[in-house]
Design an enzyme around this catalytic site. Structure first.
Site, PDB file in Angstrom:
ATOM      1  N   HIS A 120      27.929  95.278  28.324  1.00 15.33           N
ATOM      2  CA  HIS A 120      28.666  95.616  27.111  1.00 15.33           C
ATOM      3  C   HIS A 120      27.839  95.216  25.908  1.00 15.33           C
ATOM      4  O   HIS A 120      27.161  94.186  25.944  1.00 15.33           O
ATOM      5  CB  HIS A 120      30.017  94.872  27.084  1.00 15.33           C
ATOM      6  CG  HIS A 120      30.981  95.477  26.125  1.00 15.33           C
ATOM      7  ND1 HIS A 120      31.009  95.141  24.797  1.00 15.33           N
ATOM      8  CD2 HIS A 120      31.931  96.426  26.302  1.00 15.33           C
ATOM      9  CE1 HIS A 120      31.951  95.841  24.204  1.00 15.33           C
ATOM     10  NE2 HIS A 120      32.522  96.645  25.090  1.00 15.33           N
ATOM     11  N   ASP A 146      35.822  99.562  32.220  1.00 17.37           N
ATOM     12  CA  ASP A 146      35.742 100.782  33.027  1.00 17.37           C
ATOM     13  C   ASP A 146      35.601 100.487  34.516  1.00 17.37           C
ATOM     14  O   ASP A 146      35.906 101.340  35.352  1.00 17.37           O
ATOM     15  CB  ASP A 146      34.561 101.646  32.562  1.00 17.37           C
ATOM     16  CG  ASP A 146      34.782 102.163  31.163  1.00 17.37           C
ATOM     17  OD1 ASP A 146      35.901 102.592  30.881  1.00 17.37           O
ATOM     18  OD2 ASP A 146      33.851 102.106  30.345  1.00 17.37           O
TER      19      ASP A 146
HETATM   20  C1  LIG Z   1      27.148  99.233  27.614  1.00 17.12           C
HETATM   21  C2  LIG Z   1      25.635  99.158  27.407  1.00 17.12           C
HETATM   22  C3  LIG Z   1      25.162 100.489  26.804  1.00 17.12           C
HETATM   23  C4  LIG Z   1      25.333  98.020  26.450  1.00 17.12           C
HETATM   24  O1  LIG Z   1      24.010  98.015  26.295  1.00 17.12           O
HETATM   25  P1  LIG Z   1      23.154  97.245  25.191  1.00 17.12           P
HETATM   26  O2  LIG Z   1      23.877  96.158  24.531  1.00 17.12           O
HETATM   27  O3  LIG Z   1      22.540  98.296  24.327  1.00 17.12           O
HETATM   28  O4  LIG Z   1      22.131  96.573  26.115  1.00 17.12           O
HETATM   29  P2  LIG Z   1      20.952  97.292  26.841  1.00 17.12           P
HETATM   30  O5  LIG Z   1      21.345  98.621  27.391  1.00 17.12           O
HETATM   31  O6  LIG Z   1      19.770  97.260  25.917  1.00 17.12           O
HETATM   32  O7  LIG Z   1      20.740  96.283  28.058  1.00 17.12           O
HETATM   33  C5  LIG Z   1      20.031  95.064  27.983  1.00 17.12           C
HETATM   34  C6  LIG Z   1      19.327  94.852  29.315  1.00 17.12           C
HETATM   35  O8  LIG Z   1      20.292  94.775  30.371  1.00 17.12           O
HETATM   36  C7  LIG Z   1      20.128  95.858  31.272  1.00 17.12           C
HETATM   37  N1  LIG Z   1      21.445  96.423  31.566  1.00 17.12           N
HETATM   38  C8  LIG Z   1      22.504  96.454  30.753  1.00 17.12           C
HETATM   39  N2  LIG Z   1      23.538  97.058  31.361  1.00 17.12           N
HETATM   40  C9  LIG Z   1      23.080  97.400  32.587  1.00 17.12           C
HETATM   41  C10 LIG Z   1      23.695  98.058  33.660  1.00 17.12           C
HETATM   42  N3  LIG Z   1      24.958  98.474  33.588  1.00 17.12           N
HETATM   43  N4  LIG Z   1      22.970  98.269  34.763  1.00 17.12           N
HETATM   44  C11 LIG Z   1      21.669  97.851  34.859  1.00 17.12           C
HETATM   45  N5  LIG Z   1      21.045  97.222  33.845  1.00 17.12           N
HETATM   46  C12 LIG Z   1      21.746  96.997  32.726  1.00 17.12           C
HETATM   47  C13 LIG Z   1      19.284  96.890  30.538  1.00 17.12           C
HETATM   48  O9  LIG Z   1      18.566  97.709  31.424  1.00 17.12           O
HETATM   49  C14 LIG Z   1      18.413  96.006  29.678  1.00 17.12           C
HETATM   50  O10 LIG Z   1      17.402  95.491  30.512  1.00 17.12           O
HETATM   51  P3  LIG Z   1      15.912  95.310  29.937  1.00 17.12           P
HETATM   52  O11 LIG Z   1      16.052  94.305  28.829  1.00 17.12           O
HETATM   53  O12 LIG Z   1      15.162  94.851  31.127  1.00 17.12           O
HETATM   54  O13 LIG Z   1      15.489  96.659  29.446  1.00 17.12           O
HETATM   55  C15 LIG Z   1      24.917  98.932  28.745  1.00 17.12           C
HETATM   56  O14 LIG Z   1      25.302  97.694  29.294  1.00 17.12           O
HETATM   57  C16 LIG Z   1      25.152 100.057  29.738  1.00 17.12           C
HETATM   58  O15 LIG Z   1      24.491 101.079  29.685  1.00 17.12           O
HETATM   59  N6  LIG Z   1      26.154  99.885  30.673  1.00 17.12           N
HETATM   60  C17 LIG Z   1      26.489 100.907  31.602  1.00 17.12           C
HETATM   61  C18 LIG Z   1      27.428 101.932  30.967  1.00 17.12           C
HETATM   62  C19 LIG Z   1      28.830 101.400  30.774  1.00 17.12           C
HETATM   63  O16 LIG Z   1      29.423 100.813  31.644  1.00 17.12           O
HETATM   64  N7  LIG Z   1      29.356 101.667  29.573  1.00 17.12           N
HETATM   65  C20 LIG Z   1      30.710 101.272  29.209  1.00 17.12           C
HETATM   66  C21 LIG Z   1      30.668 100.286  28.111  1.00 17.12           C
HETATM   67  S1  LIG Z   1      32.293  99.673  27.757  1.00 17.12           S
END
Ligand SMILES: CC(C)(COP(=O)(O)OP(=O)(O)OC[C@H]1O[C@@H](n2cnc3c(N)ncnc32)[C@H](O)[C@@H]1OP(=O)(O)O)[C@@H](O)C(=O)NCCC(=O)NCCS
Length: 377
Positions: free
Chosen positions: A267, A318
């Site tokens: 998140h 979710d």
């Molecule tokens: C929600 C989300 C977009 C938040 O992301 P964010 O704050 O922008 O953080 P990032 O996507 O940059 O993630 C940071 C790190 O954790 C990892 N990470 C975060 N969520 C992950 C996941 N669900 N699965 C695998 N790796 C994940 C990223 O790959 C990143 O790794 P890195 O630093 O080695 O590149 C992200 O966690 C995600 O894509 N989750 C899956 C989709 C989801 O469930 N969305 C609903 C949100 S309520």
């Protein structure tokens, strides 16, 4: 020239104030108008929470009865909206269907048309529009699922409250109170979450003095993406891929080797766990027991513990809501539209708040394209 301090994805940027909800990632808490969301989910019908988000206070008995009467009066799918839905190919994603239906409702609201100068509408008009959308969305979502299954539309029932009627219109069966309760909780948990991507989209659109329907249509577009609302649907695809708890380890090995994101985990704001998950997980547990599907709980627990142990990234809302909606009988494609039906309350509360203290939302960008050049003559 000094490089500007770019906040990619607006991460960490505070763009405005809001009195609607407070997310505190440190304490894993989420308050709607001051009330912990867990308390609201345990004690309130979704209609009361909608009222709270719009008006700032929980309704008294007369106010709740009044909202329920208005909601019931606008429950049925209008013939012209149904006609528009029927034009959409069955192959379209249901979020496209919901987005188009809301657009059609907006286009047939006489107050929202006319001069763009008054498209924004008064707070009272916008509250009325919000209640009408809140009332109309269950029929749109329910009919969407039925249409894809080749089933006929089911008319709403006046003797049922919002959540029970939603399930009735979807399945045509009197729902069990355990199922109504779990569904009602999910609606409350999904209702509002401060400046998430779709709510911010709605506020950006409102900030141009556009109308509430346009703001909600834009928000639906933002919610469709799998990094936001589309994740509950994606969780079920993952569950289907894994199959059963004993396949979690090899599946996760392969998924992480391919650098796949595991949907339903992580998140932007909560880094120590999503405040809404324990309540929704408890609701999922009641459904697991009701339907006798311990296999679902086993897969859920196995993937969660394995992924958290490896990555230290926790489930978001979710993760439990996807399997909960699956057990209730919703098709996977219907999950994100369910999120729309819930979040429309938060979106519209934000539209009203944004319009009440408006400033056009228009950030700057740092140009890093080619230097100035000229067309050769
Ligand atoms: C929600 C989300 C977009 C938040 O992301 P964010 O704050 O922008 O953080 P990032 O996507 O940059 O993630 C940071 C790190 O954790 C990892 N990470 C975060 N969520 C992950 C996941 N669900 N699965 C695998 N790796 C994940 C990223 O790959 C990143 O790794 P890195 O630093 O080695 O590149 C992200 O966690 C995600 O894509 N989750 C899956 C989709 C989801 O469930 N969305 C609903 C949100 S309520």
């Amino acid at each position: 020239m000094t490089e500007p301090d770019i906040k990619k994805g607006l991460a960490g940027v505070v763009v405005d104030t809001t009195a609607i909800s407070k997310v505190n990632p440190e304490t894993n808490s989420l308050l709607y108008r001051g009330y912990p969301v867990q308390e609201l989910a345990a004690t309130q019908p979704f209609e009361a929470v909608a009222y709270l988000l719009w008006n700032g206070e929980l309704p008294d008995a007369a106010q709740l009865a009044d909202l329920r009467a208005t909601e019931r009066a606008h429950r049925a799918l209008a013939a012209e909206v149904k006609a528009v839905i029927d034009l959409i190919p069955l192959s379209a994603h249901p979020m496209d269907e919901v987005r188009t239906a809301v657009s059609a409702i907006g286009a047939s609201d006489p107050g929202a048309g006319g001069s763009v100068l008054n498209a924004g509408g008064s707070p009272a008009e916008n509250l009325e529009r919000s209640i009408r959308l809140f009332a109309a969305l269950p029929a749109i979502v329910a009919y969407g699922q039925r249409r894809r299954r080749g089933e006929d539309i089911i008319a709403p029932r006046d003797d049922l409250d919002y959540s029970a009627n939603f399930l009735w219109m979807t399945f045509g069966e009197e729902p069990d109170p355990v199922v109504v309760d779990a569904f009602n909780r999910s609606m409350i948990l999904y209702a509002e979450h401060s400046f998430n991507a779709s709510t911010f989209t709605a506020r950006v659109i409102t900030s141009t003095l556009s109308d509430l329907y346009s703001a909600v249509v834009g928000a639906i577009g933002a919610l469709k993406g799998p990094l936001h609302g589309g994740a509950n649907e994606a969780v079920l695809h993952i569950f289907d891929e894994i199959g059963s708890a004993d396949n979690v380890v090899p599946w996760l090995d392969a998924a992480l080797a391919e650098k796949r994101k595991i949907m339903g985990f992580g998140h932007r704001v909560y880094k120590k766990g999503d405040s809404r998950v324990p309540t929704m997980k408890a609701a999922l547990d009641t459904l697991v027991e009701h339907y006798g599907r311990e296999d679902v709980a086993e897969l859920y627990d196995a993937l969660e513990s394995e992924f958290v142990a490896r990555k230290g990234i926790y489930p978001n809302l979710d993760y439990p809501s996807g399997p909960a909606y699956n057990l209730i009988g919703f098709d996977t494609l219907t999950f994100t539209p369910l999120f729309v039906a819930a979040r429309v309350t938060g979106w519209t509360a934000h539209v009203i708040e944004q319009a009440g203290a408006n400033a056009l939302i228009r950030p700057l960008s740092h140009y890093d394209g080619v230097d100035e050049r000229h067309v050769e003559r």
